[in-house]
Design an enzyme around this catalytic site. Structure first.
Site, PDB file in Angstrom:
ATOM      1  CG  HIS A   1      34.000  40.791  39.154  1.00 35.66           C
ATOM      2  ND1 HIS A   1      34.981  41.688  39.483  1.00 35.66           N
ATOM      3  CD2 HIS A   1      34.577  39.924  38.293  1.00 35.66           C
ATOM      4  CE1 HIS A   1      36.096  41.378  38.857  1.00 35.66           C
ATOM      5  NE2 HIS A   1      35.880  40.300  38.131  1.00 35.66           N
TER       6      HIS A   1
ATOM      7  CG  ASP B   1      34.932  43.839  42.146  1.00 36.01           C
ATOM      8  OD1 ASP B   1      34.102  42.937  42.348  1.00 36.01           O
ATOM      9  OD2 ASP B   1      35.745  43.807  41.201  1.00 36.01           O
TER      10      ASP B   1
ATOM     11  CB  SER C   1      39.035  39.133  38.419  1.00 35.77           C
ATOM     12  OG  SER C   1      38.838  39.892  37.261  1.00 35.77           O
TER      13      SER C   1
END
Length: 389
Positions: A118, A152, A230
């Site tokens: 992402h 992801d 992230s």
């Protein structure tokens, strides 16, 4: 006849005080040297001179703990990931999103970086920001080797000119609740690059529906993980990467709920992305109308299902020449189990396929058609690239 003054003669008090002070001063001047020599009066030495209140000495304390050693070992391998996207709108301005990444391999003049899908999704350009020894960040262009939306994860490649450190992967299967966990990343962007937060492993294995594709096991930690973290590293006190930070629950009133992809789960995905740019997965070749529990009573009646059937997924159509088409699956068939494992949702079915089966293996589906139960066997094929999630 003479007159006499009978009043007595008086001296002024002020004059007496002045004279007394002069006499006292003379006595002190005359006798003080004698008193010092005899030891009656002692003068203070240099070491006895009083000093102003406050610290009299600056002490440097060298702090060297397992946590600081681990951070020193891994921190240079945690980098910033900058994704540049073209924004919608009349002026088509660029949008930038910042995340984190981990340098995990260096060979043949190239270095490999793992991050979250992402972070780089829909990007036109990806750049890596490396912190150097003199704290001058170096920005280098990155090539996307592969990405996988289901897990992801994404792998990037850069020139290794400024790379000094490569992170070591640990073993996420041996984690225990309560052991220290250290998160390193770039919360809120590159301004706070390589920030370190410390907590514990809240749960080494927490099943979580990470996205619309799959439920997966993640590491839960209370080490602070914020937007921008992230793709960063979750490490142990040995300085080994045990997880890739991916998300947190940010509901009001919720604190200390961060999650990371276990590194043992990430390894095979990373290897596939390096090798072929994607993750080959088995598929049965159907699209779905939805989950049985989402239907109204009237919609459920149309399927003529027994009252005992409470979970399952409803087939909308089958792909041409797919395993499902070859096995004879039809529209409005309800799949309730795979290899005896009950299915309550599309996510359940995909999770089982991706985690428990392999391409070329045979699976058995329990299917209800017009209210009648039947068993169907089919051989799994590799999902086409456009259907692999």
């Amino acid at each position: 006849m003479g007159f006499y003054d009978n009043r007595s003669q008086r001296t002024s008090p002020l004059l007496i005080a002045v004279i007394s002070a002069i006499i006292g001063g003379l006595i002190v001047l005359l006798f003080t040297p004698l008193l010092i020599q005899s030891g009656v009066i002692k003068l203070p030495t240099t070491n006895q001179v009083s000093k102003a209140p406050g610290p009299t000495q600056v002490t440097t304390v060298k702090v060297n703990t397992d946590i600081t050693k681990a951070v020193d070992k891994v921190r240079p391998a945690v980098v910033g990931v900058e994704s540049i996207r073209k924004a919608d709108g009349f002026f088509s301005e660029e949008e930038r999103e910042s995340g984190s990444g981990i340098i995990f391999e260096k060979r043949n003049g190239k270095a490999l970086v793992v991050t979250n899908h992402h972070v780089i999704e829909n990007s036109r350009n990806v750049r890596i920001v490396i912190s150097t020894n003199n704290n001058t960040p170096k920005v280098v262009p990155a090539k996307i080797l592969g990405k996988d939306k289901v897990t992801d994860l994404a792998v990037l490649e850069i020139n290794d000119k400024y790379v000094t450190t490569v992170a070591e992967f640990g073993n996420s299967d041996v984690l225990k609740a309560g052991e220290p966990a250290i998160a390193i990343g770039n919360p809120l962007g590159l301004t706070f690059s390589q920030s370190v937060t410390v907590g514990v492993i809240s749960s080494p294995k927490r099943t979580f529906q990470a996205n619309e594709y799959i439920s997966t096991d993640v590491i839960q930690t209370d080490a602070a993980i914020n937007p921008g973290n992230s793709g960063g590293a979750l490490i142990n006190t040995a300085g080994q990467v045990i997880g890739i930070n991916t998300l947190k629950i940010a509901e009001r009133g919720v604190e200390g709920l961060g999650f990371a992809i276990p590194i043992n789960h990430a390894r095979p995905i990373i290897n596939n992305l390096i090798k072929s740019g994607r993750v080959p997965r088995p598929y049965i070749g159907v699209s779905f109308l939805g989950n049985l529990y989402q239907l109204s009573d009237g919609e459920r009646d149309l399927l003529k299902l027994p009252a005992s059937v409470t979970g399952g997924v409803i087939v909308e159509s089958t792909e041409l020449a797919s395993p499902a088409a070859k096995a004879g699956l039809k529209r409005l068939d309800v799949i309730t189990s795979i290899n005896g494992k009950s299915i309550n949702s599309v996510v359940d079915l995909r999770t089982y396929l991706y985690n428990k089966t392999t391409i070329g293996s045979t699976v058995r589906l329990t299917v209800y058609r017009d209210g009648k139960k039947q068993s169907v066997e089919l051989e799994l094929q590799e999902a086409p690239p456009n259907l692999a999630g």
